[in-house]
Scaffold this active site. Sequence first.
Site, PDB file in Angstrom:
ATOM      1  N   GLN A  94       5.535  63.692 -46.926  1.00 32.36           N
ATOM      2  CA  GLN A  94       4.834  64.020 -48.165  1.00 32.36           C
ATOM      3  C   GLN A  94       3.415  63.475 -48.180  1.00 32.36           C
ATOM      4  OE1 GLN A  94       6.842  60.675 -51.008  1.00 32.36           O
ATOM      5  NE2 GLN A  94       8.220  62.233 -50.163  1.00 32.36           N
ATOM      6  N   HIS A  96       0.277  62.437 -51.401  1.00 35.16           N
ATOM      7  CA  HIS A  96      -0.031  62.322 -52.824  1.00 35.16           C
ATOM      8  C   HIS A  96      -1.512  62.608 -53.062  1.00 35.16           C
ATOM      9  CE1 HIS A  96       3.893  60.550 -53.087  1.00 35.16           C
ATOM     10  NE2 HIS A  96       3.531  59.489 -52.387  1.00 35.16           N
ATOM     11  N   GLU A 113      -0.301  54.108 -52.904  1.00 32.70           N
ATOM     12  CA  GLU A 113       0.844  53.210 -52.921  1.00 32.70           C
ATOM     13  C   GLU A 113       0.788  52.256 -51.728  1.00 32.70           C
ATOM     14  OE1 GLU A 113       3.924  56.157 -52.929  1.00 32.70           O
ATOM     15  OE2 GLU A 113       4.052  56.253 -50.753  1.00 32.70           O
ATOM     16  N   HIS A 170       2.977  60.746 -45.003  1.00 33.07           N
ATOM     17  CA  HIS A 170       3.842  59.585 -44.820  1.00 33.07           C
ATOM     18  C   HIS A 170       5.293  59.924 -45.164  1.00 33.07           C
ATOM     19  CE1 HIS A 170       2.879  59.604 -49.108  1.00 33.07           C
ATOM     20  NE2 HIS A 170       3.987  58.920 -49.307  1.00 33.07           N
ATOM     21  N   ARG A 190       5.641  67.776 -51.155  1.00 29.98           N
ATOM     22  CA  ARG A 190       6.460  67.790 -49.944  1.00 29.98           C
ATOM     23  C   ARG A 190       5.835  68.718 -48.913  1.00 29.98           C
ATOM     24  NH1 ARG A 190      10.998  68.996 -53.354  1.00 29.98           N
ATOM     25  NH2 ARG A 190      11.909  67.059 -54.144  1.00 29.98           N
TER      26      ARG A 190
END
Length: 321
Positions: A94, A96, A113, A170, A190
């Site tokens: 995926q 972000h 993250e 990642h 995804r």
Amino acid sequence: MEPLFLTPYFRPKIWGGRKLNTVLGYDIPDGKVGEAWVISGYKDDASTVNAGPLKGKTLREVYLEHPELFGNPKTKEFPLLVKFLDANDNLSVQVHPDDEYARIHENDSGKTESWYVLHAEPGAKLIYGYNATSKEELEDWIKNGKWSKLLRYVPVKEGDFLYVPSGTVHALTKGIMVIETQQSSDVTYRLYDWDRVDKKTGKKRELHIKQSLDTIQVPHKDPKLKITSETLGDAKITTLAQPPMSPHFYLWQIDVDGSFDWSLNDHPYLLVSVIKGNGKFIADGKEYNIKLGTNFIIPNEMKDFSFSGDLRLVISAPGKE
């Protein structure tokens, strides 16, 4: 004034397992549980205060109703989210989006993250980045399903730290547990899901190829981390992330063997998770027992405090945005 001790919000996942119970001792729902949102003010997925005068309120409610506990922030959304993840199977590959893309397309924050590895089976490797060198090559390899060629695998072990900026391809893989500190967002695109079928629906999960290609950083670049350590009293403080490299949050690993005095310094509040051992948190003349799996917020008015015992902590604070 008391710390805000929190009960997690749990999320079932197709790739989840039972380690959130067997390792961390959480009372999780039946089935495959992949995530414990242990410090969360995110929408309906907020964690809940479990002690003190605010017991029963969600962190989202407390943040909105008692801004003084958080230094009277300008934002109406709690900015950070801390999770424990149990990858009993591979997660989807995926990416972000950043804040700008997420605001325009998802009416949400972007998602940068980080992972601190709590457990990794021998030989474990996770996916971090990719091997294509241009946008054209990236698109070609994705279109033609050249996943073994495209995906970059990185070996990991307990204690490793990875910073995952928005735009990074990642995935956690089977046999890895992490504590994840991130922006408070649930926007995930995804790219690849191993062609697996969800047993409940009998269908493959949705992919987001266009959005992924819109947001993937090209070419992949590993962030330049500046991890430093210092000893204060009976504690070793390791700074894992801080502005300007990490604009959204500060992050520390603190190992205590004895007693350790600390303060908020210039941070409005701190988020604390115990990832090993047990001991006490002491503030305003009160002692609180803490152990593996305990999560709490040190509020703005609790300026000075101490930890004692044999503890490993992951502590974060919001960035300077």
